[in-house]
Write a protein that holds these residues in place. Structure first.
Motif, PDB file in Angstrom:
ATOM      1  N   ILE A   1      49.779   0.624 -35.459  1.00 22.92           N
ATOM      2  CA  ILE A   1      49.961   1.905 -34.785  1.00 22.92           C
ATOM      3  C   ILE A   1      48.628   2.628 -34.657  1.00 22.92           C
ATOM      4  O   ILE A   1      48.290   3.171 -33.604  1.00 22.92           O
ATOM      5  CB  ILE A   1      50.984   2.776 -35.542  1.00 22.92           C
ATOM      6  N   GLU A   2      47.829   2.605 -35.743  1.00 24.30           N
ATOM      7  CA  GLU A   2      46.532   3.270 -35.722  1.00 24.30           C
ATOM      8  C   GLU A   2      45.588   2.585 -34.743  1.00 24.30           C
ATOM      9  O   GLU A   2      44.852   3.236 -33.998  1.00 24.30           O
ATOM     10  CB  GLU A   2      45.919   3.254 -37.125  1.00 24.30           C
ATOM     11  N   ALA A   3      45.607   1.237 -34.723  1.00 29.18           N
ATOM     12  CA  ALA A   3      44.761   0.503 -33.780  1.00 29.18           C
ATOM     13  C   ALA A   3      45.162   0.808 -32.345  1.00 29.18           C
ATOM     14  O   ALA A   3      44.310   0.967 -31.462  1.00 29.18           O
ATOM     15  CB  ALA A   3      44.856  -0.997 -34.055  1.00 29.18           C
ATOM     16  N   ALA A   4      46.465   0.884 -32.112  1.00 22.34           N
ATOM     17  CA  ALA A   4      46.947   1.193 -30.761  1.00 22.34           C
ATOM     18  C   ALA A   4      46.528   2.601 -30.357  1.00 22.34           C
ATOM     19  O   ALA A   4      46.136   2.846 -29.209  1.00 22.34           O
ATOM     20  CB  ALA A   4      48.464   1.053 -30.702  1.00 22.34           C
ATOM     21  N   ARG A   5      46.584   3.539 -31.314  1.00 23.37           N
ATOM     22  CA  ARG A   5      46.196   4.911 -31.007  1.00 23.37           C
ATOM     23  C   ARG A   5      44.698   4.985 -30.684  1.00 23.37           C
ATOM     24  O   ARG A   5      44.288   5.657 -29.733  1.00 23.37           O
ATOM     25  CB  ARG A   5      46.530   5.821 -32.190  1.00 23.37           C
ATOM     26  N   ASN A   6      43.876   4.254 -31.468  1.00 24.97           N
ATOM     27  CA  ASN A   6      42.434   4.260 -31.200  1.00 24.97           C
ATOM     28  C   ASN A   6      42.128   3.639 -29.844  1.00 24.97           C
ATOM     29  O   ASN A   6      41.233   4.096 -29.120  1.00 24.97           O
ATOM     30  CB  ASN A   6      41.695   3.497 -32.300  1.00 24.97           C
ATOM     31  N   ARG A   7      42.869   2.599 -29.499  1.00 22.07           N
ATOM     32  CA  ARG A   7      42.660   1.968 -28.190  1.00 22.07           C
ATOM     33  C   ARG A   7      43.034   2.949 -27.073  1.00 22.07           C
ATOM     34  O   ARG A   7      42.375   3.015 -26.041  1.00 22.07           O
ATOM     35  CB  ARG A   7      43.495   0.689 -28.083  1.00 22.07           C
ATOM     36  N   LEU A   8      44.093   3.720 -27.307  1.00 27.13           N
ATOM     37  CA  LEU A   8      44.494   4.704 -26.306  1.00 27.13           C
ATOM     38  C   LEU A   8      43.398   5.745 -26.088  1.00 27.13           C
ATOM     39  O   LEU A   8      43.126   6.149 -24.956  1.00 27.13           O
ATOM     40  CB  LEU A   8      45.798   5.400 -26.726  1.00 27.13           C
ATOM     41  N   TYR A   9      42.756   6.173 -27.179  1.00 25.92           N
ATOM     42  CA  TYR A   9      41.671   7.147 -27.047  1.00 25.92           C
ATOM     43  C   TYR A   9      40.522   6.564 -26.234  1.00 25.92           C
ATOM     44  O   TYR A   9      39.913   7.245 -25.414  1.00 25.92           O
ATOM     45  CB  TYR A   9      41.169   7.586 -28.422  1.00 25.92           C
ATOM     46  N   GLU A  10      40.216   5.281 -26.464  1.00 29.48           N
ATOM     47  CA  GLU A  10      39.144   4.640 -25.708  1.00 29.48           C
ATOM     48  C   GLU A  10      39.501   4.554 -24.228  1.00 29.48           C
ATOM     49  O   GLU A  10      38.687   4.844 -23.355  1.00 29.48           O
ATOM     50  CB  GLU A  10      38.870   3.247 -26.279  1.00 29.48           C
ATOM     51  N   LEU A  11      40.731   4.140 -23.943  1.00 28.61           N
ATOM     52  CA  LEU A  11      41.167   4.018 -22.557  1.00 28.61           C
ATOM     53  C   LEU A  11      41.248   5.376 -21.871  1.00 28.61           C
ATOM     54  O   LEU A  11      41.061   5.488 -20.658  1.00 28.61           O
ATOM     55  CB  LEU A  11      42.533   3.332 -22.489  1.00 28.61           C
ATOM     56  N   SER A  12      41.513   6.419 -22.651  1.00 26.73           N
ATOM     57  CA  SER A  12      41.771   7.733 -22.072  1.00 26.73           C
ATOM     58  C   SER A  12      40.510   8.473 -21.676  1.00 26.73           C
ATOM     59  O   SER A  12      40.581   9.530 -21.053  1.00 26.73           O
ATOM     60  CB  SER A  12      42.576   8.594 -23.062  1.00 26.73           C
ATOM     61  N   ASN A  13      39.340   7.958 -22.068  1.00 24.82           N
ATOM     62  CA  ASN A  13      38.085   8.639 -21.729  1.00 24.82           C
ATOM     63  C   ASN A  13      38.020  10.024 -22.371  1.00 24.82           C
ATOM     64  O   ASN A  13      37.529  10.975 -21.783  1.00 24.82           O
ATOM     65  CB  ASN A  13      37.929   8.753 -20.208  1.00 24.82           C
ATOM     66  N   LEU A  14      38.539  10.143 -23.596  1.00 25.24           N
ATOM     67  CA  LEU A  14      38.633  11.438 -24.260  1.00 25.24           C
ATOM     68  C   LEU A  14      37.611  11.620 -25.381  1.00 25.24           C
ATOM     69  O   LEU A  14      37.709  12.589 -26.129  1.00 25.24           O
ATOM     70  CB  LEU A  14      40.042  11.627 -24.843  1.00 25.24           C
TER      71      LEU A  14
ATOM     72  N   PHE B   1      51.084  10.961 -29.488  1.00 27.16           N
ATOM     73  CA  PHE B   1      52.482  10.544 -29.402  1.00 27.16           C
ATOM     74  C   PHE B   1      52.625   9.108 -28.902  1.00 27.16           C
ATOM     75  O   PHE B   1      53.739   8.594 -28.792  1.00 27.16           O
ATOM     76  CB  PHE B   1      53.260  11.470 -28.461  1.00 27.16           C
ATOM     77  N   GLY B   2      51.492   8.473 -28.573  1.00 24.92           N
ATOM     78  CA  GLY B   2      51.527   7.086 -28.127  1.00 24.92           C
ATOM     79  C   GLY B   2      51.657   6.913 -26.634  1.00 24.92           C
ATOM     80  O   GLY B   2      51.929   5.799 -26.158  1.00 24.92           O
ATOM     81  N   MET B   3      51.449   7.973 -25.857  1.00 28.63           N
ATOM     82  CA  MET B   3      51.581   7.885 -24.405  1.00 28.63           C
ATOM     83  C   MET B   3      50.238   7.484 -23.784  1.00 28.63           C
ATOM     84  O   MET B   3      49.223   8.126 -24.033  1.00 28.63           O
ATOM     85  CB  MET B   3      52.024   9.241 -23.839  1.00 28.63           C
ATOM     86  N   THR B   4      50.237   6.438 -22.995  1.00 29.22           N
ATOM     87  CA  THR B   4      49.014   6.002 -22.338  1.00 29.22           C
ATOM     88  C   THR B   4      48.548   7.087 -21.369  1.00 29.22           C
ATOM     89  O   THR B   4      49.305   7.534 -20.505  1.00 29.22           O
ATOM     90  CB  THR B   4      49.241   4.688 -21.577  1.00 29.22           C
ATOM     91  N   THR B   5      47.306   7.500 -21.514  1.00 32.59           N
ATOM     92  CA  THR B   5      46.768   8.647 -20.784  1.00 32.59           C
ATOM     93  C   THR B   5      45.375   8.315 -20.287  1.00 32.59           C
ATOM     94  O   THR B   5      44.620   7.603 -20.949  1.00 32.59           O
ATOM     95  CB  THR B   5      46.705   9.879 -21.719  1.00 32.59           C
ATOM     96  N   ILE B   6      45.036   8.817 -19.126  1.00 32.37           N
ATOM     97  CA  ILE B   6      43.660   8.720 -18.627  1.00 32.37           C
ATOM     98  C   ILE B   6      43.192  10.129 -18.278  1.00 32.37           C
ATOM     99  O   ILE B   6      43.854  10.840 -17.526  1.00 32.37           O
ATOM    100  CB  ILE B   6      43.546   7.803 -17.406  1.00 32.37           C
ATOM    101  N   PHE B   7      42.056  10.529 -18.850  1.00 29.10           N
ATOM    102  CA  PHE B   7      41.452  11.840 -18.599  1.00 29.10           C
ATOM    103  C   PHE B   7      40.160  11.597 -17.823  1.00 29.10           C
ATOM    104  O   PHE B   7      39.260  10.895 -18.298  1.00 29.10           O
ATOM    105  CB  PHE B   7      41.169  12.548 -19.923  1.00 29.10           C
ATOM    106  N   LEU B   8      40.039  12.178 -16.642  1.00 27.19           N
ATOM    107  CA  LEU B   8      38.855  11.987 -15.812  1.00 27.19           C
ATOM    108  C   LEU B   8      38.466  13.288 -15.135  1.00 27.19           C
ATOM    109  O   LEU B   8      39.329  14.003 -14.624  1.00 27.19           O
ATOM    110  CB  LEU B   8      39.117  10.942 -14.716  1.00 27.19           C
ATOM    111  N   THR B   9      37.173  13.616 -15.144  1.00 25.98           N
ATOM    112  CA  THR B   9      36.718  14.672 -14.253  1.00 25.98           C
ATOM    113  C   THR B   9      36.657  14.050 -12.858  1.00 25.98           C
ATOM    114  O   THR B   9      36.301  12.878 -12.704  1.00 25.98           O
ATOM    115  CB  THR B   9      35.332  15.198 -14.644  1.00 25.98           C
TER     116      THR B   9
END
Length: 446
Positions: free
Chosen positions: A51-64, A133-141
């Motif tokens: 779960i923690e690895a998945a969350r860290n991957r989400l942060y990387e993918l999210s550009n946050l 919450f585990g939702m795949t997100t992308i943050f972009l300017t």
């Protein structure tokens, strides 16, 4: 039941999982005839790691990465001084609406307001909450998105199409600074395709803009005006960095605010009885700043903790050169990036090209607080372009920073490490705001 240990084995260390004994997998206690009898399943400890690895991957993918500390709890409403009741209510309403959206992301959320009112903070807080919450997100300017579209399209069509589809279909997309871009017709069309695709499918989307709807592309505006899908929040609050909005020249006004900073009133802090090596260091930095002011050549970089005197000395250099008839430019780096973004506003009285050119080719440029800016790709590229031109032309430049060189863009760091051009001096003195390092009283020097 766990099968990795027996009662005769020594007790496991405290860091070893007491359930699986550190193996990471278990045999479930099932009847012999059960189809899953004998199969290994992950232990709870492994599930938590996954779960923690998945969350860290989400942060990387999210550009946050640059916005990871922006949360609802760190969003200040009451802490902003001098606000009218109406402005406070505006901030409270924006906070409430974004919290509701983050709890149940549905439809679109449009955050509108001037620079520095808190739009990006709230949008990033939504994204960070949803990632938690585990939702795949992308943050972009939006400027970064358009830059990426241009660059990736020249790479391979497969890479471009894959990323383009990922952005269009991501469960939550956050687009920051819509309108703060110079878009080619091709890039503008791709941006519209993303927005239209998500509009048609009603995919959760957060958008921030400092423009009025009338200033946006007609097709995008018509979708943002759909009340059945879009919740619009107007934030009526001034820039938290500069509550009183100034129309003065942004590249000259900061030095005007610091016009009282001179070498004559810079304190060497002798009454504080600093440690001898700290006192000598402060005197050395003072002399180096004076020498640069008298004969500005190359780059002077002042590093040290907040409140150690970097900004005072940098402003003293600027004021000295101004008194000699020069036109130094003094600007805080995060403010500089805000000023550059603001030029994309159709109502801006300054063009981007003019402002950017003035900074890059200023006869003396003083950049205060390098490293405190949000390190988006767009910001990194603009800063690099400024540094690269001044490096190649050897224009006199003063830089202050509280971060380490390792925290900077590698391209900027390599230029600052060129000792033929750049002198880096660390100020060892502690902040004058929070106390001092003292030694026993010394006799005054003659």
């Amino acid at each position: 039941m766990p099968t990795s240990s027996s009662p005769d084995e020594p007790s496991a260390p405290s860091e070893v999982c007491p359930i699986c004994g550190g193996v990471g997998f278990l045999h479930r206690d099932l009847p012999l005839e059960h189809p899953e009898f004998g199969k290994l399943v992950p232990c709870v400890c492994q599930q938590n790691k996954m779960i923690e690895a998945a969350r860290n991957r989400l942060y990387e993918l999210s550009n946050l990465a640059a916005f990871k500390n922006m949360s609802f709890s760190s969003y200040s409403v009451q802490g902003r001084l001098g606000l009218a009741d109406e402005q406070i209510r505006s901030l409270q309403y924006a906070l409430s609406q974004t919290q509701q959206f983050a709890a149940a992301p549905r439809g679109w959320l449009l955050l509108m307001g001037s620079y520095g009112c808190g739009k990006t903070h709230l949008a990033a807080a939504v994204a960070n909450t949803c990632v938690e919450f585990g939702m795949t997100t992308i943050f972009l300017t939006v400027p970064d998105l358009l830059d990426w579209l241009r660059y990736s399209y020249d790479a391979t069509d497969a890479t471009f199409e894959q990323r383009f589809e990922e952005i269009r279909n991501v469960p939550l997309l956050v687009l920051d600074d819509l309108g703060a871009h110079n878009a080619t017709q091709w890039a503008a069309e791709k941006l519209f395709q993303i927005i239209d695709y998500r509009y048609t499918r009603k995919l959760p989307t957060v958008i921030t803009t400092n423009l009025d709807l009338e200033d946006l592309d007609d097709r995008i505006r018509s979708r943002l005006q759909d009340p059945d899908l879009v919740t619009t929040v107007h934030i009526n609050a001034p820039d938290y960095r500069s509550p009183v909005k100034e129309r003065r020249d942004p590249l000259l006004y900061q030095l005007q605010l610091l016009s009282d900073r001179s070498f004559g009133n810079f304190s060497l802090r002798e009454p504080e009885q600093l440690a001898p090596e700290v006192q000598l260091n402060l005197e050395k930095v003072f002399r180096a700043a004076q020498e640069f002011a008298e004969n500005p050549r190359g780059w002077l970089v002042l590093t040290g903790t907040y409140g150690c005197g970097k900004t005072h000395l940098a402003a003293a250099i600027g004021n000295y050169r101004k008194g000699m008839g020069d036109a130094p430019v003094f600007v805080v780096v995060p403010d500089l990036l805000d000023h550059l973004r603001a030029t994309f506003n159709p109502t801006s009285g300054t063009s981007y090209d003019d402002l950017f050119s003035r900074v890059r080719s200023a006869p003396i440029l003083i950049l205060d607080d390098l490293g405190t800016q949000s390190a988006t790709p767009w910001a990194r590229e603009k800063l690099y372009q400024i540094f690269n031109e001044r490096y190649n032309a050897k224009y006199p430049t003063v830089i202050t920073m509280s971060t380490t060189l390792e925290d900077l863009d590698a391209r900027i760091r390599s230029r600052m490490l060129d000792t033929r051009l750049c002198s880096i001096i660390e100020i060892l003195a502690p902040s004058y705001r929070v106390g001092v390092i003292k030694t026993p009283a010394r006799k005054a020097r003659s």
